[in-house]
Design a protein around this motif. Structure first.
Motif, PDB file in Angstrom:
ATOM      1  N   UNK A  92       0.585  -1.369   0.167  1.00 57.07           N
ATOM      2  CA  UNK A  92      -0.403  -0.129  -0.458  1.00 57.07           C
ATOM      3  C   UNK A  92       0.735   1.305  -0.299  1.00 57.07           C
ATOM      4  N   UNK A  93       2.056   1.463   0.625  1.00 52.17           N
ATOM      5  CA  UNK A  93       2.931   3.050   0.982  1.00 52.17           C
ATOM      6  C   UNK A  93       2.969   2.986  -0.200  1.00 52.17           C
ATOM      7  N   UNK A  94       4.084   1.473  -0.749  1.00 53.52           N
ATOM      8  CA  UNK A  94       4.575   1.802  -2.941  1.00 53.52           C
ATOM      9  C   UNK A  94       3.441   2.404  -3.701  1.00 53.52           C
ATOM     10  N   UNK A  95       1.904   1.969  -3.303  1.00 54.55           N
ATOM     11  CA  UNK A  95       1.207   2.322  -4.594  1.00 54.55           C
ATOM     12  C   UNK A  95       0.918   3.466  -4.073  1.00 54.55           C
ATOM     13  N   UNK A  96       1.225   4.383  -3.029  1.00 49.98           N
ATOM     14  CA  UNK A  96       0.380   5.710  -3.029  1.00 49.98           C
ATOM     15  C   UNK A  96       1.175   6.470  -3.105  1.00 49.98           C
ATOM     16  N   UNK A  97       0.665   7.541  -4.238  1.00 48.46           N
ATOM     17  CA  UNK A  97       1.278   8.178  -4.828  1.00 48.46           C
ATOM     18  C   UNK A  97       1.870   9.211  -3.721  1.00 48.46           C
ATOM     19  N   UNK A  98       1.866   9.767  -2.991  1.00 53.06           N
ATOM     20  CA  UNK A  98       1.999  10.355  -1.454  1.00 53.06           C
ATOM     21  C   UNK A  98       3.620  10.800  -1.328  1.00 53.06           C
ATOM     22  N   UNK A  99       3.806   8.713  -1.924  1.00 56.56           N
ATOM     23  CA  UNK A  99       5.010   8.173  -1.593  1.00 56.56           C
ATOM     24  C   UNK A  99       6.196   9.003  -2.155  1.00 56.56           C
ATOM     25  N   UNK A 100       5.906   9.351  -4.183  1.00 56.32           N
ATOM     26  CA  UNK A 100       6.740   9.403  -4.521  1.00 56.32           C
ATOM     27  C   UNK A 100       7.245  11.421  -4.620  1.00 56.32           C
ATOM     28  N   UNK A 101       8.517  11.341  -3.774  1.00 54.05           N
ATOM     29  CA  UNK A 101       9.277  12.690  -3.298  1.00 54.05           C
ATOM     30  C   UNK A 101       9.901  13.029  -4.684  1.00 54.05           C
ATOM     31  N   UNK A 102       9.830  12.730  -6.034  1.00 56.66           N
ATOM     32  CA  UNK A 102      11.669  12.260  -6.562  1.00 56.66           C
ATOM     33  C   UNK A 102      11.494  14.025  -7.740  1.00 56.66           C
ATOM     34  N   UNK A 103      10.286  14.546  -7.795  1.00 52.73           N
ATOM     35  CA  UNK A 103       9.476  16.080  -8.246  1.00 52.73           C
ATOM     36  C   UNK A 103       8.979  17.321  -7.662  1.00 52.73           C
ATOM     37  N   UNK A 104       9.795  17.338  -6.711  1.00 52.08           N
ATOM     38  CA  UNK A 104       9.276  18.166  -5.779  1.00 52.08           C
ATOM     39  C   UNK A 104       8.418  19.985  -6.562  1.00 52.08           C
ATOM     40  N   UNK A 105       9.108  20.014  -7.012  1.00 47.15           N
ATOM     41  CA  UNK A 105       8.592  21.761  -7.597  1.00 47.15           C
ATOM     42  C   UNK A 105       7.601  21.180  -8.694  1.00 47.15           C
ATOM     43  N   UNK A 106       7.247  20.304  -8.938  1.00 52.65           N
ATOM     44  CA  UNK A 106       5.697  20.092  -9.744  1.00 52.65           C
ATOM     45  C   UNK A 106       5.111  20.261  -9.583  1.00 52.65           C
ATOM     46  N   UNK A 107       4.464  20.728  -8.374  1.00 52.50           N
ATOM     47  CA  UNK A 107       3.550  21.381  -7.462  1.00 52.50           C
ATOM     48  C   UNK A 107       3.330  22.516  -7.767  1.00 52.50           C
ATOM     49  N   UNK A 108       1.928  22.545  -7.329  1.00 57.16           N
ATOM     50  CA  UNK A 108       1.385  24.180  -7.391  1.00 57.16           C
ATOM     51  C   UNK A 108       2.400  25.200  -6.422  1.00 57.16           C
ATOM     52  N   UNK A 132       4.138  28.725  -1.579  1.00 58.91           N
ATOM     53  CA  UNK A 132       4.451  30.514  -1.577  1.00 58.91           C
ATOM     54  C   UNK A 132       3.382  30.674  -2.662  1.00 58.91           C
ATOM     55  N   UNK A 133       2.232  31.762  -2.250  1.00 51.92           N
ATOM     56  CA  UNK A 133       2.564  32.524  -1.333  1.00 51.92           C
ATOM     57  C   UNK A 133       2.149  32.195  -0.563  1.00 51.92           C
ATOM     58  N   UNK A 134       1.903  31.021   0.419  1.00 55.36           N
ATOM     59  CA  UNK A 134       0.898  30.502   0.597  1.00 55.36           C
ATOM     60  C   UNK A 134      -0.373  30.099   0.943  1.00 55.36           C
ATOM     61  N   UNK A 135      -0.807  29.289   0.931  1.00 57.69           N
ATOM     62  CA  UNK A 135      -3.029  29.064   0.846  1.00 57.69           C
ATOM     63  C   UNK A 135      -3.625  29.960   2.714  1.00 57.69           C
ATOM     64  N   UNK A 136      -4.853  30.083   2.037  1.00 59.27           N
ATOM     65  CA  UNK A 136      -5.820  31.041   2.760  1.00 59.27           C
ATOM     66  C   UNK A 136      -6.249  29.793   3.536  1.00 59.27           C
ATOM     67  N   UNK A 137      -7.074  30.129   5.471  1.00 60.48           N
ATOM     68  CA  UNK A 137      -7.680  29.603   5.884  1.00 60.48           C
ATOM     69  C   UNK A 137      -8.350  28.460   4.824  1.00 60.48           C
ATOM     70  N   UNK A 138      -9.046  29.270   3.993  1.00 61.06           N
ATOM     71  CA  UNK A 138     -10.586  28.953   4.072  1.00 61.06           C
ATOM     72  C   UNK A 138      -9.503  27.724   2.210  1.00 61.06           C
ATOM     73  N   UNK A 139      -8.661  28.033   1.890  1.00 59.09           N
ATOM     74  CA  UNK A 139      -8.131  27.111   0.755  1.00 59.09           C
ATOM     75  C   UNK A 139      -7.482  25.439   1.749  1.00 59.09           C
ATOM     76  N   UNK A 140      -7.095  25.966   2.810  1.00 54.44           N
ATOM     77  CA  UNK A 140      -6.560  24.563   2.976  1.00 54.44           C
ATOM     78  C   UNK A 140      -7.599  24.108   3.940  1.00 54.44           C
TER      79      UNK A 140
END
Length: 505
Positions: A222-238, A243-251
């Motif tokens: 299950x751990x291997x299959x979980x997409x959250x396991x992949x930390x190889x491309x950290x700058x691909x995310x929004x 930065x500049x950070x999420x608002x309380x509502x967005x969180x």
């Protein structure tokens, strides 16, 4: 096949004035020779042991640039170029040390500024179990990066600003070896044996209890299959996530979107979790140790809020563990946790105790020093967005305590308090040029024995400290920055903010 450990490569920085070790693997029985070529050449030789490992030890070298390292077993040869000799620091911790320059609030001034060839950075891949490197494309990690517009976004922001300041002050090459992983407690970064004879054993007991009835094979799958396991491309995310950070509502919306299945698998304690005691010590730290370094810069503690009262003991033992691993009494320069309210379900409620424990370590463990980040925090985000003050203050500590500059490098620190005719006089150490940014002292509280808080306070400031004016009864409690979130505006002449304190008088 002749190989070196991942930490060696083109563009690397070698620590000056210390023996420099190079290690790797090869065929048992062969002799390995290494030659470091610069204005003069120096060589080292070793035999490959039965377990396939070898280690070369070069004598101490002086500052240099554009060197080449050649390693050979007589049949295979490895060459690394554009090597510098200067000062090397290990940058460890969790997400606030990992925090990429790509997300820093002042990144444009760096990316559009002059590129400094004397600042280099290596970042070890974020892996929590053996074999994970082969399961994802980690080619963005495990290489020595230089200051180019393509490479700079991958630098740790606090480590970059630390290195930049240090390089300008010393005028020699600076190398950073990054070994950090977001969301991890201190116990993950040390040999678990160091937890067994002290309060830290509570972390071991909690882990053993959590995995007692775990179906290990199902957990691993299950751990291997979980997409959250992949930390190889950290700058691909929004980028807005950092930065500049999420608002309380967005969180709140993100928390609702996170599937229970993925989160439960990711948070489940087990033999692949990066949070497990001793885990990252084995899968990351031991892969870069004992790369010769001057010392360690450390930014971590947020994920120890589960057992905040143990942090002083655990962090102290972690420092001991690292020094034993390196066989070197490495100095530790670290960051006291910034003010913090709430972020994605986490809160700063336990931070006053964690900061107290960090202060304890800085006072009881030799060759450790701590900066204040009391002006850097955010109510709704655990990640301060301006990392330059953090890196600069760490560099000040290094320049003053390690490199011997005659500068004010420590933050204002409570020294004593006494009753005087006009009220209560609070005296600080490291208070040269003490000043306020604003018209009142923030985060200062005076509470009577019955719990009544006195407000407003009339406070004056001089070069030694504060005078809280008034006719106060006995047994009052005075505290400064002793809540999860606060806003400190009291600085010395080096723009270092005052650290938290409290006393009864």
């Amino acid at each position: 096949m002749l190989k070196t450990a991942m930490v060696f490569g083109d563009n690397m920085v070698i620590q000056q004035q210390k023996k420099f070790k190079v290690w790797g693997t090869g065929t048992f029985g062969k002799s390995v020779t290494g030659t470091l070529k610069g204005k003069a050449s120096v060589s080292a030789e070793a035999w490959i042991e039965e377990n396939g490992k070898w280690m070369l030890t070069f004598p101490p070298q002086q500052v240099g640039r554009n060197l080449e390292l050649i390693i050979s077993d007589g049949e295979e040869t490895i060459k690394f170029g554009n090597i510098c000799i200067g000062e090397v620091w290990v940058a460890g911790g969790q997400s606030n040390m990992e925090y990429f320059l790509q997300h820093d609030a002042e990144k444009e001034s760096v990316l559009n500024g002059a590129m400094n060839p004397d600042v280099r950075f290596f970042d070890f891949p974020k892996v929590s179990y053996e074999g994970q490197l082969e399961e994802h494309d980690y080619s963005r990690f495990g290489i020595w990066r230089t200051c180019t517009r393509e490479d700079l976004p991958y630098f740790s922001a606090p480590a970059y600003y630390f290195a930049e300041n240090l390089q300008k002050a010393l005028d020699i090459p600076i190398g950073i070896v990054g070994c950090n992983y977001g969301g991890t407690p201190a116990c993950a970064w040390m040999d678990s044996d160091y937890l067994k004879d002290n309060e830290g054993k509570s972390w071991l007991e909690s882990y053993e209890s959590a995995v007692k009835n775990l179906d290990v094979e199902e957990y691993k799958a299950n751990f291997r299959a979980n997409p959250m396991n992949d930390r190889s491309n950290p700058l691909q995310d929004d980028d807005k996530f950092m930065y500049p950070g999420l608002t309380r509502q967005e969180q709140l919306e993100i928390m609702q979107m996170m599937t229970a299945e993925n989160m439960n698998t990711y948070l489940q304690k087990g033999p692949y979790s990066e949070k497990r005691p001793g885990g990252l010590y084995k899968t990351m730290l031991k892969k870069v140790a004992p790369y010769t370094a001057r010392g360690v810069i450390w930014y971590q503690g947020e994920s120890d809020d589960e057992k905040p009262e143990l942090y002083g003991a655990v962090f102290s033992k972690m420092i001991e563990c690292w020094r034993d691993l390196w066989e070197d009494k490495l100095p530790f320069l670290f960051v006291q946790l910034a003010p913090f309210g709430e972020w994605l379900g986490a809160s700063g409620r336990q931070y006053p105790e964690l900061r107290k424990q960090q202060e304890f370590v800085s006072k009881t463990v030799p060759d450790t020093w701590m900066i204040s980040s009391s002006d850097a925090g955010m109510v709704w985000d655990i990640h301060p967005k301006y990392k330059k003050p953090i890196g600069t203050r760490l560099a000040l500590l290094a320049r003053g305590h390690i490199y011997g500059e005659n500068i004010l490098c420590d933050p204002p620190e409570f020294l004593n308090a006494e009753r005087v005719n006009d009220g209560i006089k609070i005296t600080f150490k490291n208070a040269d040029g003490l000043h306020l940014k604003g018209d009142k002292v923030n985060a200062l509280s005076v509470v009577l024995a019955d719990g009544t808080e006195l407000t407003p306070l009339e406070v004056s400031i001089d070069q030694h400290g504060l005078l809280v004016k008034g006719d106060f009864p006995e047994n009052i409690s005075v505290s400064f920055a002793k809540t999860g979130y606060y806003e400190v505006n009291l600085y010395n002449k080096e723009e270092n903010p005052a650290k938290p304190f409290e006393f009864i008088i």
